[in-house]
Design an enzyme around this catalytic site. Structure first.
Site, mmCIF file in Angstrom:
data_model
loop_
_atom_site.group_PDB
_atom_site.id
_atom_site.type_symbol
_atom_site.label_atom_id
_atom_site.label_comp_id
_atom_site.label_asym_id
_atom_site.label_seq_id
_atom_site.Cartn_x
_atom_site.Cartn_y
_atom_site.Cartn_z
ATOM 1 N N HIS A 1 -11.317 8.031 8.740
ATOM 2 C CA HIS A 1 -10.349 7.153 9.418
ATOM 3 C C HIS A 1 -9.806 6.104 8.450
ATOM 4 C CE1 HIS A 1 -8.823 4.793 12.958
ATOM 5 N NE2 HIS A 1 -8.966 3.802 12.086
ATOM 6 N N GLU A 2 -10.711 5.396 7.780
ATOM 7 C CA GLU A 2 -10.264 4.350 6.864
ATOM 8 C C GLU A 2 -9.497 4.929 5.683
ATOM 9 O OE1 GLU A 2 -10.303 1.393 7.803
ATOM 10 O OE2 GLU A 2 -11.713 1.564 9.473
ATOM 11 N N HIS B 1 -5.875 5.215 6.492
ATOM 12 C CA HIS B 1 -5.095 4.003 6.223
ATOM 13 C C HIS B 1 -4.750 3.897 4.739
ATOM 14 C CE1 HIS B 1 -5.253 2.367 10.205
ATOM 15 N NE2 HIS B 1 -6.549 2.141 10.209
ATOM 16 N N HIS C 1 -2.012 6.212 3.766
ATOM 17 C CA HIS C 1 -0.714 5.727 4.236
ATOM 18 C C HIS C 1 -0.115 4.783 3.189
ATOM 19 C CE1 HIS C 1 1.605 4.463 8.139
ATOM 20 N NE2 HIS C 1 2.385 5.013 7.234
#
Length: 718
Positions: free
Chosen positions: A497-498, A501, A504
């Site tokens: 999940h991290e 980020h 992105h």
């Protein structure tokens, strides 16, 4: 999660490899191999992450010494003063350029330059203030945060600066502009007006006062939400007192005790810990009312309209439509979940009452463990940190032709010794940016797992690109003398999940740093990270790297299938709960107001009776413990919208082949590359080939639930 800056303004978004030690437990990664002696060896990346860095932080500097994040000014804490002064001088010059009739650059370019000059100092200082173990660094960084924050407040009230931007937005720039220029300029203007600069002086001062009050109320509410609750121990049955902390004549309840085996213990903890607190009620009500007043002064019908402006959802009306439609669709599925939980409860306790809210976490865990015969301890040996990082690297190579390459940090570059530095490198484009991996728990470290932007990417005037720099801040167990850092499945999912980020930020190639990577609306910023969770829980992906750290043995496929199925247990009832939370948040912050005699608990009971499958428990007020109302006021819905869009992207582009280069490059080019540089709803709709509506998002979530149910039914043990 994203790290959210406390102060929102146009100027900030106020969110060689380490030495390998010789060990006796040489583990494995997905691309390891057997050497001539038949012993499994690691790839270099896996080997490095399976060994904690042992670099020493140099306190004696030389000409070859760097500073924090490679900045020569930060070889000593006093260097923050120089960074601050340089940023202030640069800001003064850029403000003068914005207001000059002889301006030759686009207004939005100058504004972004100004934003970047302040963010590069403020974001770095905010991270060091929070993360550096040495007080002299954290104190110096805090001084910078205060100084830059004061400058931001001045700029937010700089009328000539605002008028110059508004003139360009309303009537066009004297320099030719593109649609991206106009979109980013509108974002700057909206952020400017959130401070009330467009109002008369009395109204503006009221907005400033309300902002300060709301911040203070939120801080006090958060503190109160974490406080334990004490009651005289004579009020509890003697048989369960030992489950709680005893303080003299009182029993102290610090949480919900959701994993307690006895129902009466769970019930007692729930009713005591969530008992209404009049002071918390006052804080929450004043915060909500203050937000509403501030929004209406600024011209919005409600605080929800202000919060959702410019988001993927765009309007509170779409949010409410989506949530109510989702509530209707998920209700029968959630009732099936509750019926199964109730049956398990009756089987376990022959004389038990019907299922209650305090039972849900307990029986969810029971079913996961007993019906799928899989626990975290069964899988941790297969998920060494090195193996997981190698798996991430392999996935990025497949999807984007991108590799994670360890770099040797310079002396003085790191804030603590156990940090890895990764260069994110594209096969043809070269280095895209840098990720500092602060992964291990340590005394004094904040427990929150999050992603920090230290420097945003942007196109520079000379045509080159300002490489983004981020930190992934986690709390993983440190390696021991006998094993590397071993992760639970939940930790693996959270790491993916991290990393979503971080990617992105790395894969964006925006013209302006104000909209690079995760610098976009909350409901869109979480899409790439939630999408990565789908990869993290796909057996085909896990199977590429899950290897036993001692033997190199691949994790049994059947064990992976059961893991994925167990993670899907009671997904509908969990989605119904999140829908209920989101609708309550919208009700608190929406246009519909309530009388002065109505409490937030009355509203909670009303919303719960309509949208949740279990009844409200009298004399409880869990909303007074719900800290997300502070940080995500009117935006708690974002998780569900992000999940809907991420699920939709997964189903359309990656479910058939999670390693597709063609789909990966399409996703990067049409979504990730733009950050917040395009209106997110239009961009996502174009990428998916269908308009993003309440119905289309709910359809994606229902398909996701159906797929989860199928996994549960096909892998359940009797």
């Amino acid at each position: 999660m994203l790290y959210l800056r406390r102060t929102k303004s146009i100027w900030g978004h106020l969110r060689k490899r380490p030495v390998k030690r010789c060990t006796l437990w040489s583990g494995a990664s997905g691309v390891g191999r057997l050497n001539t002696c038949g012993v499994h060896t690691w790839s270099p990346l896996a080997a490095a992450f399976n060994t904690k860095p042992n670099k020493l932080l140099s306190l004696h500097f030389s000409k070859s010494t760097s500073g924090l994040f490679g900045l020569s000014e930060l070889q000593e804490p006093d260097g923050f003063y120089l960074l601050k002064e340089n940023a202030i001088r640069e800001a003064e010059n850029l403000v003068a350029e914005c207001c000059s009739p002889n301006r030759s650059r686009k207004m939005v370019e100058v504004f972004d330059h100004l934003s970047d000059a302040l963010c590069r100092v403020a974001d770095l200082a905010e991270f060091i203030r929070m993360a550096h173990p040495q007080a002299r660094y954290s104190f110096s960084a805090e001084d910078v945060c205060v100084a830059i924050g004061g400058l931001v407040e001045q700029l937010n009230t700089h009328r000539k600066l605002y008028d110059s931007l508004r003139e360009v937005v309303q009537h066009g720039d004297k320099v030719p502009t593109t649609e991206v220029d106009k979109h980013v300029a509108r974002l700057f203007l909206f952020d400017f007006e959130q401070s009330g600069i467009h109002l008369d002086e009395d109204q503006r001062q009221r907005v400033v006062s309300l902002n300060e009050s709301i911040l203070t109320l939120g801080q006090h509410f958060m503190n109160g939400s974490l406080q334990p609750r004490a009651i005289p121990k004579v009020k509890l049955p003697e048989s369960i007192r030992q489950h709680f902390t005893i303080d003299g004549d009182n029993v102290v309840v610090t949480g919900l005790h959701a994993d307690a085996h006895t129902e009466i213990t769970r019930e007692a903890a729930y009713k005591i810990f969530l008992h209404p607190d009049p002071h918390q009620e006052v804080l929450l009500m004043e915060m909500i009312n203050g937000r509403h007043e501030m929004a209406t002064i600024c011209g919005f019908p409600s605080y929800a309209h202000r919060a959702v402006n410019g988001s993927l959802a765009e309007t509170p009306e779409l949010v409410i439509d989506f949530l109510k439609h989702l509530a209707d669709k998920v209700r029968p599925r959630a009732q099936e979940d509750f019926a199964e939980m109730n049956a398990v409860k009756k089987a376990q306790y022959s004389s038990s009452r019907d299922l209650a809210p305090w039972d849900v976490p307990y029986f969810t865990g029971q079913v996961r463990q007993n019906k799928f015969l899989v626990g975290a301890n069964d899988l941790m040996p297969y998920f060494s940190l090195g193996a997981v990082m190698e798996g991430l690297n392999g996935l990025l190579v497949s999807l984007y032709d991108v590799t994670l390459q360890l770099e040797e940090p310079q002396p003085g570059e790191l804030w603590t010794s156990d940090v890895y530095k990764l260069a994110v490198k594209h096969n043809t484009e070269g280095v895209l940016g840098y990720i500092y991996c602060d992964f291990y728990e340590r005394p004094g470290k904040a427990h929150q797992d999050c992603h920090f932007t230290i420097r945003g990417g942007k196109l520079l005037e000379n045509g080159s690109y300002q490489e983004p720099v981020v930190v992934l801040h986690l709390n993983l167990p440190s390696p021991s003398w006998s094993s590397p850092s071993l992760l639970t499945p939940g930790m693996v999912e959270n790491l993916f999940h991290e990393m979503g980020h971080a990617l992105h930020s790395m894969l964006a190639r925006t013209q302006y740093q104000h909209v690079t990577g995760t610098r976009c609306s909350t409901d869109f910023a979480e899409v790439p990270s939630i999408l990565m969770e789908f990869f993290a829980m796909d057996p085909r992906v896990l199977g590429t790297f899950a290897r036993h750290y001692k033997t190199g043995e691949a994790v049994p496929r059947e064990l992976l299938e059961r893991l994925v199925a167990s993670k899907s247990v009671f997904a509908a009832s969990e989605m119904q709960l999140q829908t209920f939370y989101s609708l309550l948040d919208q009700r608190y912050h929406g246009e519909e107001r309530w009388s002065s005699t109505t409490s937030t608990t009355h509203i909670l009971e009303e919303v719960q009776s309509k949208y949740y499958g279990l009844p409200y428990v009298q004399n409880t007020a869990w909303q007074l413990r719900f800290g997300h109302l502070v940080g995500y006021g009117a935006k708690y819905y974002a998780y569900l919208v992000s999940r809907a869009v991420a699920s939709w992207i997964w189903q359309k582009y990656f479910s058939e082949d999670p390693f597709s280069r063609k789909m990966g490059e399409k996703y990067r080019k049409e979504v990730l590359a733009h950050g917040g540089g395009k209106p997110p709803r239009a961009m996502v709709g174009e990428f998916l080939g269908r308009e993003v509506t309440a119905e289309s998002m709910v359809d994606a979530l229902m398909m996701d639930l159906d797929q989860k149910k199928s996994k549960v039914e096909s892998n359940r043990f009797s």
